[in-house]
Design a protein around this motif. Structure first.
Motif, PDB file in Angstrom:
ATOM      1  N   THR A 192      -3.615  -2.596 -10.033  1.00  0.00           N
ATOM      2  CA  THR A 192      -3.908  -1.392 -10.816  1.00  0.00           C
ATOM      3  C   THR A 192      -2.693  -1.050 -11.673  1.00  0.00           C
ATOM      4  OG1 THR A 192      -5.299  -0.627  -8.985  1.00  0.00           O
ATOM      5  CG2 THR A 192      -4.764   0.980 -10.701  1.00  0.00           C
ATOM      6  N   LEU A 193      -2.709  -1.468 -12.913  1.00  0.00           N
ATOM      7  CA  LEU A 193      -1.598  -1.233 -13.838  1.00  0.00           C
ATOM      8  C   LEU A 193      -1.313   0.266 -13.953  1.00  0.00           C
ATOM      9  CD1 LEU A 193       0.379  -2.551 -15.836  1.00  0.00           C
ATOM     10  CD2 LEU A 193      -1.338  -2.176 -17.617  1.00  0.00           C
ATOM     11  N   GLY A 194      -0.074   0.668 -13.710  1.00  0.00           N
ATOM     12  CA  GLY A 194       0.323   2.071 -13.800  1.00  0.00           C
ATOM     13  C   GLY A 194       0.331   2.794 -12.465  1.00  0.00           C
ATOM     14  N   ALA A 195      -0.207   2.156 -11.409  1.00  0.00           N
ATOM     15  CA  ALA A 195      -0.225   2.792 -10.092  1.00  0.00           C
ATOM     16  C   ALA A 195       1.068   2.483  -9.350  1.00  0.00           C
ATOM     17  CB  ALA A 195      -1.420   2.297  -9.280  1.00  0.00           C
ATOM     18  N   TYR A 196       1.420   3.359  -8.416  1.00  0.00           N
ATOM     19  CA  TYR A 196       2.609   3.122  -7.594  1.00  0.00           C
ATOM     20  C   TYR A 196       2.444   3.784  -6.227  1.00  0.00           C
ATOM     21  CZ  TYR A 196       3.965   7.857  -8.999  1.00  0.00           C
ATOM     22  OH  TYR A 196       3.991   9.208  -9.215  1.00  0.00           O
ATOM     23  N   MET A 197       3.218   3.275  -5.280  1.00  0.00           N
ATOM     24  CA  MET A 197       3.243   3.853  -3.940  1.00  0.00           C
ATOM     25  C   MET A 197       4.462   4.749  -3.830  1.00  0.00           C
ATOM     26  SD  MET A 197       2.307   0.883  -1.201  1.00  0.00           S
ATOM     27  CE  MET A 197       3.609  -0.199  -1.725  1.00  0.00           C
ATOM     28  N   GLN A 198       4.315   5.822  -3.090  1.00  0.00           N
ATOM     29  CA  GLN A 198       5.443   6.700  -2.803  1.00  0.00           C
ATOM     30  C   GLN A 198       5.567   6.765  -1.288  1.00  0.00           C
ATOM     31  OE1 GLN A 198       5.048  10.756  -4.174  1.00  0.00           O
ATOM     32  NE2 GLN A 198       7.247  10.946  -4.390  1.00  0.00           N
ATOM     33  N   LYS A 199       6.718   6.302  -0.784  1.00  0.00           N
ATOM     34  CA  LYS A 199       6.940   6.271   0.667  1.00  0.00           C
ATOM     35  C   LYS A 199       7.973   7.321   1.048  1.00  0.00           C
ATOM     36  CE  LYS A 199       7.783   1.865   0.225  1.00  0.00           C
ATOM     37  NZ  LYS A 199       8.206   0.497   0.514  1.00  0.00           N
ATOM     38  N   LYS A 200       7.637   8.102   2.057  1.00  0.00           N
ATOM     39  CA  LYS A 200       8.545   9.093   2.607  1.00  0.00           C
ATOM     40  C   LYS A 200       8.641   8.841   4.103  1.00  0.00           C
ATOM     41  CE  LYS A 200       7.162  12.529  -0.793  1.00  0.00           C
ATOM     42  NZ  LYS A 200       6.529  13.828  -0.987  1.00  0.00           N
ATOM     43  N   GLY A 201       9.451   9.602   4.773  1.00  0.00           N
ATOM     44  CA  GLY A 201       9.632   9.400   6.203  1.00  0.00           C
ATOM     45  C   GLY A 201       8.373   9.599   7.013  1.00  0.00           C
ATOM     46  N   SER A 202       7.520  10.535   6.608  1.00  0.00           N
ATOM     47  CA  SER A 202       6.344  10.858   7.407  1.00  0.00           C
ATOM     48  C   SER A 202       5.028  10.511   6.729  1.00  0.00           C
ATOM     49  CB  SER A 202       6.335  12.358   7.713  1.00  0.00           C
ATOM     50  OG  SER A 202       6.222  13.097   6.507  1.00  0.00           O
ATOM     51  N   SER A 203       5.084  10.024   5.497  1.00  0.00           N
ATOM     52  CA  SER A 203       3.833   9.794   4.784  1.00  0.00           C
ATOM     53  C   SER A 203       3.990   8.726   3.711  1.00  0.00           C
ATOM     54  CB  SER A 203       3.355  11.092   4.129  1.00  0.00           C
ATOM     55  OG  SER A 203       4.271  11.489   3.123  1.00  0.00           O
ATOM     56  N   MET A 204       2.851   8.300   3.198  1.00  0.00           N
ATOM     57  CA  MET A 204       2.796   7.390   2.065  1.00  0.00           C
ATOM     58  C   MET A 204       1.667   7.877   1.176  1.00  0.00           C
ATOM     59  SD  MET A 204       3.061   3.729   3.994  1.00  0.00           S
ATOM     60  CE  MET A 204       3.086   2.793   2.493  1.00  0.00           C
ATOM     61  N   SER A 205       1.838   7.705  -0.113  1.00  0.00           N
ATOM     62  CA  SER A 205       0.750   8.054  -1.016  1.00  0.00           C
ATOM     63  C   SER A 205       0.621   6.983  -2.086  1.00  0.00           C
ATOM     64  CB  SER A 205       0.982   9.431  -1.653  1.00  0.00           C
ATOM     65  OG  SER A 205       2.133   9.410  -2.469  1.00  0.00           O
ATOM     66  N   TRP A 206      -0.557   6.893  -2.637  1.00  0.00           N
ATOM     67  CA  TRP A 206      -0.837   5.944  -3.713  1.00  0.00           C
ATOM     68  C   TRP A 206      -1.195   6.763  -4.930  1.00  0.00           C
ATOM     69  CZ3 TRP A 206      -5.337   4.115  -6.410  1.00  0.00           C
ATOM     70  CH2 TRP A 206      -5.138   2.911  -7.084  1.00  0.00           C
ATOM     71  N   ASN A 207      -0.409   6.641  -5.993  1.00  0.00           N
ATOM     72  CA  ASN A 207      -0.594   7.458  -7.177  1.00  0.00           C
ATOM     73  C   ASN A 207      -1.091   6.588  -8.319  1.00  0.00           C
ATOM     74  OD1 ASN A 207       0.030   8.864  -9.703  1.00  0.00           O
ATOM     75  ND2 ASN A 207       1.057  10.338  -8.401  1.00  0.00           N
ATOM     76  N   PHE A 208      -2.191   6.989  -8.924  1.00  0.00           N
ATOM     77  CA  PHE A 208      -2.740   6.238 -10.052  1.00  0.00           C
ATOM     78  C   PHE A 208      -2.896   7.114 -11.285  1.00  0.00           C
ATOM     79  CE2 PHE A 208      -6.307   7.854  -7.637  1.00  0.00           C
ATOM     80  CZ  PHE A 208      -7.232   8.271  -8.592  1.00  0.00           C
ATOM     81  N   SER A 209      -2.124   8.187 -11.376  1.00  0.00           N
ATOM     82  CA  SER A 209      -2.255   9.111 -12.503  1.00  0.00           C
ATOM     83  C   SER A 209      -1.874   8.487 -13.842  1.00  0.00           C
ATOM     84  CB  SER A 209      -1.435  10.377 -12.260  1.00  0.00           C
ATOM     85  OG  SER A 209      -0.060  10.067 -12.140  1.00  0.00           O
ATOM     86  N   SER A 210      -1.062   7.417 -13.829  1.00  0.00           N
ATOM     87  CA  SER A 210      -0.687   6.743 -15.071  1.00  0.00           C
ATOM     88  C   SER A 210      -1.548   5.508 -15.344  1.00  0.00           C
ATOM     89  CB  SER A 210       0.791   6.334 -15.021  1.00  0.00           C
ATOM     90  OG  SER A 210       1.612   7.486 -14.951  1.00  0.00           O
TER      91      SER A 210
END
Length: 107
Positions: A79-97
């Motif tokens: 998914t071009l423009g998507a990224y993962m954000q990893k933190k100590g307690s969570s992960m998210s997948w962002n595709f807003s771009s």
């Protein structure tokens, strides 16, 4: 930061910055303020008045992270423009771009 320093210098005031960002980011921005309490990752990690960092729920099982990261990496790669954000307690997948329709299909 000057105003935060002044507020934290008052012994009758307890100042806490609460953020959804990760510990390193918030600590870099506000860690130099003596006596400032910080809560990061929406309160999952916190420290009171420049004390040691603590977890809201010590001993949380994070064994799920490895499997989740592998799955999310596949979707991030295709998914071009998507990224993962990893933190100590969570992960998210962002595709807003990403392309809105394709990103929504992948989510």
């Amino acid at each position: 930061l000057t105003t935060l320093r002044q507020l934290c210098a008052d012994p009758h005031t307890h100042v806490m910055v609460i953020s959804g960002l990760g510990r390193d980011t918030v600590d870099a921005a506000f860690g130099s303020v003596p006596g400032l309490s910080l809560a990061v990752e929406h309160g999952f990690h916190y420290r009171i008045k420049s004390g040691p960092w603590q977890q809201l729920l010590p001993g949380v099982n994070t064994s799920w992270r490895e499997a989740a990261e592998a799955v999310m990496a596949v979707y991030t790669t295709r998914t071009l423009g998507a990224y993962m954000q990893k933190k100590g307690s969570s992960m998210s997948w962002n595709f807003s771009s990403a392309d809105p329709e394709f990103g929504a299909l992948q989510a």
